[in-house]
Design a protein around this motif. Structure first.
Motif, short mmCIF file in Angstrom:
data_model
loop_
_atom_site.label_atom_id
_atom_site.label_comp_id
_atom_site.label_asym_id
_atom_site.label_seq_id
_atom_site.Cartn_x
_atom_site.Cartn_y
_atom_site.Cartn_z
N ARG A 21 -24.31 15.46 -9.98
CA ARG A 21 -24.73 14.37 -10.85
C ARG A 21 -23.96 13.10 -10.52
O ARG A 21 -24.51 12.00 -10.57
CB ARG A 21 -24.52 14.74 -12.32
N LYS A 22 -22.68 13.26 -10.15
CA LYS A 22 -21.88 12.09 -9.81
C LYS A 22 -22.39 11.45 -8.52
O LYS A 22 -22.25 10.25 -8.33
CB LYS A 22 -20.42 12.48 -9.67
N ASN A 23 -22.95 12.27 -7.68
CA ASN A 23 -23.50 11.71 -6.45
C ASN A 23 -24.85 11.05 -6.68
O ASN A 23 -25.35 10.35 -5.81
CB ASN A 23 -23.64 12.82 -5.40
N ASN A 24 -25.44 11.34 -7.84
CA ASN A 24 -26.70 10.70 -8.18
C ASN A 24 -26.44 9.26 -8.60
O ASN A 24 -25.67 8.99 -9.53
CB ASN A 24 -27.38 11.47 -9.32
N PHE A 25 -27.09 8.29 -7.89
CA PHE A 25 -26.76 6.87 -8.11
C PHE A 25 -27.12 6.42 -9.52
O PHE A 25 -26.39 5.64 -10.13
CB PHE A 25 -27.52 6.01 -7.09
N ILE A 26 -28.24 6.92 -10.05
CA ILE A 26 -28.66 6.48 -11.39
C ILE A 26 -27.66 6.89 -12.45
O ILE A 26 -27.44 6.19 -13.44
CB ILE A 26 -30.06 7.05 -11.71
N ASN A 27 -27.00 8.04 -12.25
CA ASN A 27 -26.03 8.52 -13.23
C ASN A 27 -24.62 8.06 -12.93
O ASN A 27 -23.67 8.52 -13.58
CB ASN A 27 -26.07 10.04 -13.29
N SER A 28 -24.47 7.18 -11.96
CA SER A 28 -23.14 6.68 -11.61
C SER A 28 -22.86 5.37 -12.33
O SER A 28 -23.79 4.67 -12.74
CB SER A 28 -23.05 6.47 -10.10
N PRO A 29 -21.60 5.01 -12.48
CA PRO A 29 -21.26 3.74 -13.14
C PRO A 29 -21.79 2.53 -12.39
O PRO A 29 -22.01 1.48 -12.99
CB PRO A 29 -19.74 3.76 -13.16
N TYR A 30 -22.00 2.68 -11.06
CA TYR A 30 -22.47 1.54 -10.28
C TYR A 30 -23.87 1.09 -10.71
O TYR A 30 -24.22 -0.09 -10.60
CB TYR A 30 -22.48 1.89 -8.79
N PHE A 31 -24.67 2.04 -11.18
CA PHE A 31 -26.01 1.69 -11.64
C PHE A 31 -25.92 0.80 -12.89
O PHE A 31 -26.68 -0.16 -13.04
CB PHE A 31 -26.81 2.96 -11.95
N ALA A 32 -24.97 1.12 -13.77
CA ALA A 32 -24.76 0.29 -14.95
C ALA A 32 -24.29 -1.10 -14.55
O ALA A 32 -24.72 -2.11 -15.14
CB ALA A 32 -23.76 0.94 -15.90
N TYR A 33 -23.41 -1.16 -13.53
CA TYR A 33 -22.96 -2.47 -13.07
C TYR A 33 -24.13 -3.28 -12.50
O TYR A 33 -24.23 -4.50 -12.74
CB TYR A 33 -21.89 -2.31 -11.99
N LEU A 34 -25.00 -2.61 -11.75
CA LEU A 34 -26.15 -3.30 -11.17
C LEU A 34 -27.07 -3.83 -12.26
O LEU A 34 -27.56 -4.97 -12.19
CB LEU A 34 -26.91 -2.34 -10.26
N LEU A 35 -27.31 -3.00 -13.29
CA LEU A 35 -28.15 -3.47 -14.40
C LEU A 35 -27.53 -4.67 -15.11
O LEU A 35 -28.24 -5.60 -15.52
CB LEU A 35 -28.37 -2.33 -15.40
N ALA A 36 -26.21 -4.63 -15.25
CA ALA A 36 -25.53 -5.75 -15.90
C ALA A 36 -25.69 -7.03 -15.09
O ALA A 36 -25.93 -8.12 -15.65
CB ALA A 36 -24.05 -5.43 -16.08
N VAL A 37 -25.57 -6.93 -13.77
CA VAL A 37 -25.73 -8.11 -12.92
C VAL A 37 -27.16 -8.64 -12.99
O VAL A 37 -27.39 -9.85 -13.11
CB VAL A 37 -25.36 -7.76 -11.45
N ILE A 38 -28.14 -7.73 -12.95
CA ILE A 38 -29.55 -8.15 -13.03
C ILE A 38 -29.83 -8.81 -14.38
O ILE A 38 -30.46 -9.88 -14.45
CB ILE A 38 -30.48 -6.94 -12.82
N GLY A 39 -29.39 -8.18 -15.47
CA GLY A 39 -29.61 -8.75 -16.79
C GLY A 39 -28.96 -10.11 -16.96
O GLY A 39 -29.57 -11.04 -17.51
N ALA A 40 -27.70 -10.25 -16.45
CA ALA A 40 -27.01 -11.54 -16.56
C ALA A 40 -27.70 -12.61 -15.73
O ALA A 40 -27.81 -13.77 -16.14
CB ALA A 40 -25.56 -11.38 -16.13
#
Length: 370
Positions: A318-337
């Motif tokens: 699961r940690k290797n899954n990109f969607i479930n990784s913290p980086y996906f949350a960071y990407l969403l934050a950048v897109i939203g901002a």
């Protein structure tokens, strides 16, 4: 001798009646040709309607208006059916266009329309009309310059029709102008259907409806939409009855009243409301949705650490899954901002159209400049 005088008087009265009937024949017959009883006044039939150069025995109410939206006259469009209601009510009670209570008073309705800004009828220039709509009343007589201007109140609806009917009745000496508002069966049927549907659904799905009504998210969304419409200028445009859009000197359509900080077009407030809505959604996305991805990942790691080695292997997958990784949350934050600041830049660009506004965000406002 007395018989001779009576006969002479009777003949004079009959001749006067025949003269009046023959004189008004064109106007009365012309008004009867229209279902609403309103003569279409043009440069060609103007003299005949007003019986020029003879002395007219009836009054004429003339509405100068347009149905062309290029003029941006919302009042013209709204008042036109109200004027027809006034004329139809008069025709319904007075098929001969003569007052029942004052037989000496007659009234005919007419309407002159501008179809295009490039072809203005001469009758508009004759009375030097600077704006439309304009409602004029011409009393009986032969002086075409003898007329009264009837103000058209800004508030539309039945009250405006009654107000004008009373004013026109006082000018024409006609006390029996009664407005007959037609029954709107469509609204009645629609209201009955909606009422039946609401009662049926409430009895059938009471728990669901009560849960829907009691949901804080539903009231949050409704309140947000209401606030957005209020602060975007929607109420301002409704009260001022401003046009939906404007036009420039070249005849092109414009959506923003540039350089007019106190004035707005109808579509301008709608665009601003959309921007407010997108900004609100971006804030909700950043505050509620983006952190949920990070929390779900943390919770899953904590849960897996307490389980057997088999579940630890699942954790590593699961940690290797990109969607479930913290980086996906960071990407969403950048897109939203980025979306948030981009549309905020567009919003500030509207300020620069309305008045001097020097602030920009990394020149992003230039992307929204026409």
């Amino acid at each position: 001798m007395m018989f001779g005088k009576g006969l002479l008087t009777g003949l004079v009265a009959v001749i006067a009646v025949f003269q009046a009937v023959l004189g008004q024949e064109f106007a009365i017959n012309e008004a009867r040709q229209y279902k609403n009883g309103i003569i279409s006044l043009t440069d060609e039939n103007f003299a005949e309607v007003f019986e020029l150069p003879k002395k007219r025995s009836y009054g004429v109410a003339v509405l100068f208006t347009t149905n062309n939206m290029d003029f941006g006259c919302n009042t013209c469009v709204k008042f036109d059916p109200e004027y027809e209601l006034l004329a139809q009510s008069w025709l319904l009670d007075h098929p001969e266009f003569t007052s029942n209570k004052n037989p000496e008073s007659q009234l005919v309705f007419a309407r002159a329309t501008i179809d295009s800004p490039n072809s203005i009828p001469n009758i508009f220039r004759m009375f030097k009309l600077a704006q439309i709509p304009k409602l004029l009343y011409f009393p009986p007589g032969d002086d075409i310059q003898n007329f009264e201007t009837i103000d058209i109140p800004p508030e539309d609806g039945l009250e405006r029709v009654i107000h004008i009917a009373n004013w026109l009745g006082s000018l024409a000496g006609i006390p029996d102008i009664v407005i007959h508002q037609p029954t709107d069966w469509t609204n009645l049927m629609l209201t009955a259907f909606i009422g039946f549907a609401v009662v049926y659904l409430f009895r059938k799905h009471t728990d669901v409806i009560l849960g829907f009504i009691g949901s804080k998210w539903i009231w949050t969304i409704i309140s947000t939409i209401f606030i957005i419409f209020m602060i975007s200028g929607y109420m301002f445009t409704q009260m001022r009855q401003v046009p939906i859009a404007g036009s420039n000197r070249n005849g092109g359509i414009i959506y923003f009243a540039e350089g007019e900080f106190q004035n707005q077009f109808g579509i301008e407030t709608q665009i601003v409301a959309v921007f407010y809505g997108i900004l609100a959604l971006c804030m909700i996305f950043l505050i509620k949705i983006v952190p949920s991805f990070e929390l779900d990942t943390t919770d899953s790691i904590a849960t897996v650490s307490d389980n057997s080695s088999t579940k630890k292997n699942k954790k590593s997958k699961r940690k290797n899954n990109f969607i479930n990784s913290p980086y996906f949350a960071y990407l969403l934050a950048v897109i939203g901002a980025t979306v948030l600041y981009s549309f905020f830049a567009a919003y500030t660009n509207i300020y620069s159209m309305k008045q001097a506004y020097p602030f920009t965000f990394l020149k992003l406002a230039q992307l929204f400049t026409a």
